[in-house]
Design an enzyme around this catalytic site. Structure first.
Site, PDB file in Angstrom:
ATOM      1  N   SER A  31      36.043  29.243  35.198  1.00  0.00           N
ATOM      2  CA  SER A  31      37.156  30.008  35.271  1.00  0.00           C
ATOM      3  C   SER A  31      37.244  30.819  36.288  1.00  0.00           C
ATOM      4  O   SER A  31      38.496  31.296  36.710  1.00  0.00           O
ATOM      5  CB  SER A  31      37.170  31.026  33.912  1.00  0.00           C
ATOM      6  OG  SER A  31      37.091  30.134  32.647  1.00  0.00           O
ATOM      7  N   HIS A  68      36.534  37.049  31.276  1.00  0.00           N
ATOM      8  CA  HIS A  68      35.331  36.112  31.216  1.00  0.00           C
ATOM      9  C   HIS A  68      35.058  35.743  32.782  1.00  0.00           C
ATOM     10  O   HIS A  68      34.048  35.333  33.063  1.00  0.00           O
ATOM     11  CB  HIS A  68      35.580  35.185  30.408  1.00  0.00           C
ATOM     12  CG  HIS A  68      36.757  34.364  30.521  1.00  0.00           C
ATOM     13  ND1 HIS A  68      38.137  34.811  30.069  1.00  0.00           N
ATOM     14  CD2 HIS A  68      36.997  33.270  31.018  1.00  0.00           C
ATOM     15  CE1 HIS A  68      38.836  34.100  30.349  1.00  0.00           C
ATOM     16  NE2 HIS A  68      38.412  32.935  30.724  1.00  0.00           N
ATOM     17  N   LEU A 117      40.823  38.924  24.806  1.00  0.00           N
ATOM     18  CA  LEU A 117      42.188  38.155  25.621  1.00  0.00           C
ATOM     19  C   LEU A 117      43.357  39.012  25.137  1.00  0.00           C
ATOM     20  O   LEU A 117      43.453  39.157  23.725  1.00  0.00           O
ATOM     21  CB  LEU A 117      41.984  36.727  25.603  1.00  0.00           C
ATOM     22  CG  LEU A 117      41.147  36.231  26.309  1.00  0.00           C
ATOM     23  CD1 LEU A 117      41.073  34.655  26.200  1.00  0.00           C
ATOM     24  CD2 LEU A 117      41.219  36.556  27.820  1.00  0.00           C
ATOM     25  N   LYS A 239      40.745  24.284  36.733  1.00  0.00           N
ATOM     26  CA  LYS A 239      39.350  24.708  36.459  1.00  0.00           C
ATOM     27  C   LYS A 239      38.248  24.338  37.272  1.00  0.00           C
ATOM     28  O   LYS A 239      38.273  23.023  37.349  1.00  0.00           O
ATOM     29  CB  LYS A 239      39.152  24.933  34.931  1.00  0.00           C
ATOM     30  CG  LYS A 239      38.348  25.904  34.129  1.00  0.00           C
ATOM     31  CD  LYS A 239      38.595  25.797  32.967  1.00  0.00           C
ATOM     32  CE  LYS A 239      37.955  26.858  32.285  1.00  0.00           C
ATOM     33  NZ  LYS A 239      38.263  27.195  30.544  1.00  0.00           N
ATOM     34  N   GLU A 356      52.197  47.989  17.625  1.00  0.00           N
ATOM     35  CA  GLU A 356      51.101  48.762  17.598  1.00  0.00           C
ATOM     36  C   GLU A 356      50.081  48.399  18.841  1.00  0.00           C
ATOM     37  O   GLU A 356      49.533  49.583  19.121  1.00  0.00           O
ATOM     38  CB  GLU A 356      50.690  48.865  16.185  1.00  0.00           C
ATOM     39  CG  GLU A 356      51.470  49.835  15.046  1.00  0.00           C
ATOM     40  CD  GLU A 356      52.535  48.691  14.746  1.00  0.00           C
ATOM     41  OE1 GLU A 356      53.407  49.188  14.052  1.00  0.00           O
ATOM     42  OE2 GLU A 356      52.687  47.607  14.935  1.00  0.00           O
ATOM     43  N   GLN A 417      52.847  50.514   2.813  1.00  0.00           N
ATOM     44  CA  GLN A 417      52.847  51.670   3.450  1.00  0.00           C
ATOM     45  C   GLN A 417      51.759  52.711   3.418  1.00  0.00           C
ATOM     46  O   GLN A 417      51.541  53.639   4.398  1.00  0.00           O
ATOM     47  CB  GLN A 417      54.043  52.576   3.317  1.00  0.00           C
ATOM     48  CG  GLN A 417      55.272  51.663   2.897  1.00  0.00           C
ATOM     49  CD  GLN A 417      55.796  50.688   4.429  1.00  0.00           C
ATOM     50  OE1 GLN A 417      56.047  51.442   5.380  1.00  0.00           O
ATOM     51  NE2 GLN A 417      55.704  49.558   4.486  1.00  0.00           N
ATOM     52  N   ARG A 463      52.222  62.850   4.123  1.00  0.00           N
ATOM     53  CA  ARG A 463      53.639  63.007   4.119  1.00  0.00           C
ATOM     54  C   ARG A 463      54.025  63.872   3.393  1.00  0.00           C
ATOM     55  O   ARG A 463      55.202  64.797   3.664  1.00  0.00           O
ATOM     56  CB  ARG A 463      54.108  61.448   3.453  1.00  0.00           C
ATOM     57  CG  ARG A 463      55.798  61.552   3.237  1.00  0.00           C
ATOM     58  CD  ARG A 463      55.977  60.231   2.378  1.00  0.00           C
ATOM     59  NE  ARG A 463      57.176  59.833   2.300  1.00  0.00           N
ATOM     60  CZ  ARG A 463      57.931  59.063   1.852  1.00  0.00           C
ATOM     61  NH1 ARG A 463      57.230  58.203   1.238  1.00  0.00           N
ATOM     62  NH2 ARG A 463      59.340  58.660   1.969  1.00  0.00           N
TER      63      ARG A 463
END
Length: 615
Positions: A31, A68, A117, A239, A356, A417, A463
């Site tokens: 790689s 890697h 990754l 590769k 997120e 939630q 909340r």
């Protein structure tokens, strides 16, 4: 360097990658070999960096997202004179800085830990945003990705955001070598399949032969001159390039070459080409921390204020006092209350939308540039970003995470939630701090304290409105707790945090009317936990009852149990937690159904006291 010299440098990087993996008996040389030409051209012709001053504000930043391929990175460091031959051959050995996947904890030239990754590009977006909107210097952010990781959703969260933000200081090189770990990738060498996706997110795309150093050089030059768009260089490579026994062959991923000496000879032998990396341009010193007066919001005893409201107001105050504080949100700022910071400090607010993983990656990138990020979303949705949080810890990143709408106390929205796993998730992160305030003044103090801590810091907010029970001058040291009810006649100790503190106090008052005295501890610091106070309570009362708006596993009860892992006798410990799957109901109904309201606490406390008397 001319074309011949660049080719020689690329061959040296291949040889040194083979040698490092052979010395370790493990690693990913094939790689590394596929991307060697890309690295050679970047290092010798386009990268601007002072290895003696990795914190130089004008330095370009480089992220090896395909972590890697670390032998290639370390070979480049050797060519640049940052490490020597001896250190190169310590790759993957005990005590070596040259780990199997690079981390900034070991090496000052590494921006972020990689190896999981799909994370390099989101962090790169964070660094590029810092350069564009905060640092206002001309550094470029170079990210080297592998084609396999383009299957990760986080890559496309980052790609869309980079296009939306017009990050023309961000350049991605994709090593399209066709082969993943177990076989061919989804798109193989179809560069246009990748280009169509990046173009859809408003990227400038370049498709090249990744073993043609002149084509690579031209692509880098074009990328540097492209305005208004990030650029991706899609490079078709093989590769194991240069060694016939492994080139473009399946089954060679993550293995040293079978005959490294023969491979080195085939690559032309060991070389010692040294690269004079272009120094960075002059740039102003990174942002100074403005040390203004911190005027936290103050709330009167008896007021009813949601801790999420106090968080938003305290964050604005902290931003007024400190120019290095920034806020990142996942498009729920009206709920988390970071919208208050957005209005007060729009230049330091970063909207990541419903992404997120990107949100945490951006926070890590901002922290890598010396900023102090507060990243906020619903506590439940942080679970999507747990791997990013884990990798941030490996990086040694200093980020503040804030999860709102925690627990079943949010009410009618239902279980999708409700953050009911977040304490467990954050407690298990290496070096983390986990805080769970119960009132507004406590929240404000803890928000300010988080800015001065190291590692991953998590604040859990609620909340609904809750009573203010602490004065605005009360101190809340991290690692501490507050004893809210105590007497010489206490029969047991109720340990609570957040919303259950108020339920515990109501239960204690009701029990006192019945002649049963109980101690109440507000364990606002869930990690580190206040061992001394818990041990004293156990000695005085003989029994601890924990009450938490969280699943039983990994939360407050387990944190309390950790205080008794030194071999001393463990007190009787009973736990009240959310053990069933909630539905939709009012907050009061939710707490009662879960068995964590005042009535439930009092009932269990009476049983424990009666049992103790009978015994």
């Amino acid at each position: 360097m001319n074309t011949r010299q660049l080719t020689e440098l690329a061959q040296q990087l291949r040889v040194d990658s083979v040698r490092a993996a052979a010395a370790a008996g493990s690693g990913h040389p094939t790689s590394s070999m596929s991307a060697a030409d890309l690295m050679a051209v970047l290092l010798a012709r386009h990268f601007r960096y002072d290895f003696e001053r990795p914190a130089h504000p004008g330095n370009d930043r480089f992220i090896l997202s395909k972590g890697h391929a670390s032998p290639l990175l370390y070979a480049a460091y050797k060519a640049a004179g940052a490490i020597n031959e001896t250190e190169l051959l310590t790759f993957r050995k005990l005590g070596s800085r040259l780990e199997g996947h690079p981390t900034p904890r070991r090496l000052p030239w590494v921006e972020t830990a990689t190896g999981s990754l799909g994370q390099g590009l989101p962090v790169g977006v964070g660094i590029a945003l810092a350069g564009k909107r905060l640092d206002h210097t001309g550094y470029r952010v170079w990210v080297m990705c592998g084609d396999s990781e383009l299957a990760e959703g986080s890559v496309w969260e980052a790609a869309e955001h980079a296009g939306h933000e017009h990050l023309d200081n961000l350049i991605v090189m994709v090593d399209v070598n066709r082969l993943g770990q177990r076989g061919p990738t989804r798109h193989g060498h179809d560069l246009d399949a990748y280009a169509r996706r990046f173009r859809a997110f408003d990227w400038h795309t370049l498709e090249i032969d990744g073993h043609d150093v002149e084509a690579i050089d031209r692509a880098c030059t074009e990328a540097e001159s492209t305005a208004g768009q990030p650029t991706v260089i899609l490079a078709r490579t093989f590769k194991g390039k240069g060694v016939g026994s492994v080139q473009n062959r399946e089954g060679m991923h993550g293995k040293p070459l079978p005959d490294p000496e023969e491979a080195i000879a085939e690559l032309g032998g060991v070389r010692n080409v040294q690269v004079e990396v272009e120094p960075p341009p002059a740039a102003r010193t990174l942002h100074a921390v403005r040390g203004g007066h911190l005027d936290l919001p103050r709330y009167d005893l008896g007021d009813r204020v949601a801790t999420r409201d106090a968080y938003g107001q305290a964050l604005v105050a902290l931003g007024n006092a400190r120019g290095d504080v920034v806020a990142v949100d996942g498009e729920v700022g009206d709920s988390t209350r970071t919208e208050l910071f957005a209005k007060g400090h729009p230049e330091r607010y970063f909207e990541c939308y419903i992404a997120e993983q990107l949100m945490v990656g951006v926070a890590v990138g901002l922290a890598a540039r010396g900023w102090v990020p507060y990243a906020s979303t619903f506590a439940a949705f942080l679970t999507r970003a747990h791997d990013f949080i884990r990798m941030a810890s490996i990086s040694g990143a200093g980020i503040n995470l804030v999860g709102s709408h925690a627990g079943c106390a949010i009410g009618e929205d239902g279980p999708s939630q409700m953050g009911l796993e977040d304490l467990a998730m954050l407690r298990c992160v290496y070096g983390s701090t986990v805080l769970y305030p119960c009132d507004a003044n406590q929240t404000a103090r803890l928000v300010a304290a988080m800015a001065g801590l190291d590692g991953i810091r998590y604040l859990r907010t609620s909340r609904g409105d809750t009573p203010v029970i602490y004065g605005p001058t009360e101190e809340f040291p991290v690692g501490g707790s507050k004893v809210l009810r105590a007497s010489a006649e206490d029969r047991l100790t109720v340990v609570a945090a957040g919303v259950t503190v108020h339920e515990a106090l109501k239960a204690a008052d009701a029990l006192a009317d019945q002649g049963i005295r109980v101690r109440v501890v507000d364990l606002y610091s869930v990690k580190p936990v206040d061992r001394a106070t818990l041990r004293e309570a156990a000695e005085r009362t003989g029994c601890l009852l924990t009450v938490e708006d969280h699943h039983e596993q990994g939360g407050l009860g387990d944190a309390v149990l950790d205080a008794f892992t030194d071999g001393r006798p463990v007190p009787r410990l009973e736990r009240l937690a959310v053990r069933t799957m909630p539905g939709s109901a009012t907050p009061a109904e939710q707490l009662h159904a879960a068995g964590i309201d005042a009535e439930s606490i009092a009932a269990v406390a009476r049983q424990l006291v009666e049992h103790a008397v009978a015994s």
